[in-house]
Design an enzyme around this catalytic site. Structure first.
Site, PDB file in Angstrom:
ATOM      1  CG  HIS A 324      -1.967   1.061   1.185  1.00 36.75           C
ATOM      2  ND1 HIS A 324      -1.784   2.321   1.710  1.00 36.75           N
ATOM      3  CD2 HIS A 324      -3.227   1.055   0.649  1.00 36.75           C
ATOM      4  CE1 HIS A 324      -2.871   3.038   1.510  1.00 36.75           C
ATOM      5  NE2 HIS A 324      -3.759   2.301   0.874  1.00 36.75           N
ATOM      6  CG  ASP A 385      -8.210  -3.630  -2.855  1.00 35.56           C
ATOM      7  OD1 ASP A 385      -9.431  -3.393  -2.835  1.00 35.56           O
ATOM      8  OD2 ASP A 385      -7.348  -2.758  -3.062  1.00 35.56           O
TER       9      ASP A 385
END
Length: 454
Positions: A324, A385
């Site tokens: 991320h 996700d």
């Protein structure tokens, strides 16, 4: 000259006219992607809405990885979620109120707000007929077109006063679930020859419950609670994410709400932003088929190393759902969703798959860090996700609504940031600079030009 020939010639010219050497970005100190060299974001604005925390900047320079935190209006999302779950309530409407207003509602305010959202959920007859006519293969595209059409039916579409902005925001938050549910059922009917179901939203149901009802009719209590959690977790993620920054950029020009939100939908549609959970689901299905022993660490490690070496799967060298831009040690959204996913897997009889996904998370992080070595200067973790697609599948949601579902939640953050951008005391259009590094050229009269060569 034939159209195909012209297109080919124009396309060929791009090889040179649109190519910029990477060295030039370093030479001119260009921060590509608005990222600093230490991978932190370039500070371009101030906000009171949300904060994404994944590291601390050290006084002597560099970054220190810390467990991730997501803050909504000063409140840690983990506290918000756990507080609402402890009271056995649905929380998306409360989250929307918090993001729009800046404070938590009392019981009476929440009831009034939730009732207003429900009253705004039904579509006008004109809007329903327009959705019926909006054919297409991608619901995000249908959603964007529907939002733009809402401008036509708004009596004050260009009014940027606070009251009107708030009215438009609540209306959009309310109508996104209905538009997405109807668009999917219409697409399913048109493309797959399935029965067409247009269900009117029910009273006394939460947004999550109504969406599941309008989309597919039946659902379990845990389905609805899990979806509600996902909506809470995706509602806001700071002003720097691509779609929210798109809202702030377009809003700074003074454009109308519908144009700004449609632009954000276009941003979120991109596979590098809102479509990541689809990539994780596809990868997970591939790994389930190609790894024989789901409990074997050595077999999993071997296959993940092959993926990183671009030898198998899509040969992109990526493990989707890992890493991320801000979070380093942990993504708080992934941790919260993972807890609910465990309960959901138990209800759906998919505990073996969940255990495999959990082991994949552990091995993927380890293998990524070992493979990259000193090529990366920060830790990585699984992002939200990694689990969201699997959760949506267990709820029984079709893959076509995965990214629209993201938009259905994030419209709350978009609306809050638009309102904030337009209420600064000193308004200023967002206008960064690009340096031109192309050579200057002389104009050549037509008769002296040969076959155009760049």
């Amino acid at each position: 000259m034939e159209k195909e020939c012209i297109i080919s010639r124009l396309s060929e010219s791009i090889k040179t006219t649109s190519r910029i050497d990477n060295e030039l970005f370093t030479e001119y100190n260009v921060k590509r992607g608005l990222r600093n060299e230490d991978h932190s974001g370039v500070l371009v604005g101030l906000t009171k809405i949300g904060n994404v925390v994944g590291y601390e900047k050290l006084p002597e320079g560099g970054l220190k990885a810390i467990p991730g935190r997501l803050i909504y209006r000063g409140i840690d999302v983990e506290d918000l979620v756990r507080g609402i779950l402890a009271e056995k309530r649905f929380g998306f409407e409360e989250t929307a109120f918090l993001l729009l207003s800046g404070y938590l509602p009392d019981k009476e305010e929440l009831a009034a707000f939730s009732n207003m959202v429900h009253q705004c959920m039904p579509l006008t007859q004109k809007t329903k007929m327009n959705i019926l006519d909006l054919e297409g293969q991608n619901i995000m595209n249908i959603l964007a077109r529907s939002v733009l059409e809402m401008y036509t039916f708004d009596e004050n579409p260009d009014d940027t006063s606070r009251n009107n902005l708030m009215r438009q925001s609540v209306d959009l938050i309310s109508k996104f679930p209905t538009i997405i549910a109807y668009a999917y059922n219409i697409m399913r009917h048109s493309n797959q020859g399935r029965s067409l179901h247009i269900r009117f939203p029910k009273e006394n149901l939460s947004v999550a419950e109504n969406f599941l009802y309008m989309l597919k009719g039946g659902y379990t209590a845990l389905d609805a609670r899990t979806l509600d959690l996902a909506l809470m977790l995706h509602a806001e993620h700071g002003g720097g994410n691509n779609s929210t920054f798109t809202v702030r950029v377009t809003s700074s020009s003074g454009t109308d709400t519908y144009s700004s939100i449609a632009a954000a939908i276009g941003s979120l549609k991109g596979p590098l932003h809102g479509g990541a959970n689809l990539a994780v689901v596809s990868m997970f299905n591939h790994l389930k088929e190609n790894i024989r022993n789901w409990k074997s660490v050595s077999e999993i490690d071997d296959y993940l190393q092959k993926m990183l070496r671009k030898e198998v799967y899509d040969k992109c060298g990526l493990i989707y759902g890992i890493g991320h831009a801000v979070y380093t040690i942990s993504d708080p959204r992934a941790l919260l969703l993972k807890e609910m996913a465990r309960d959901l897997a138990r209800e759906k009889g998919r505990e073996e798959e969940f255990a495999f996904l959990e082991l994949l998370e552990e091995r993927a992080v380890e293998n990524f860090m070992n493979f990259k070595g000193n090529k990366v200067n920060k830790r990585v973790c699984a992002n939200v996700d990694f689990y969201s697609g699997f959760v949506y599948e267990m709820i029984g949601l079709p893959s076509e609504v995965f990214t629209p579902l993201f938009a259905m939640s994030r419209i709350t953050g978009w609306a809050a940031h638009r309102i904030e951008e337009l209420n600064f005391d000193s308004k200023r259009i967002i206008r960064p600079a690009y340096r031109n590094v192309g050579p200057e050229k002389k104009f050549i009269p037509m008769e002296k030009r040969g076959q155009a060569k760049v």
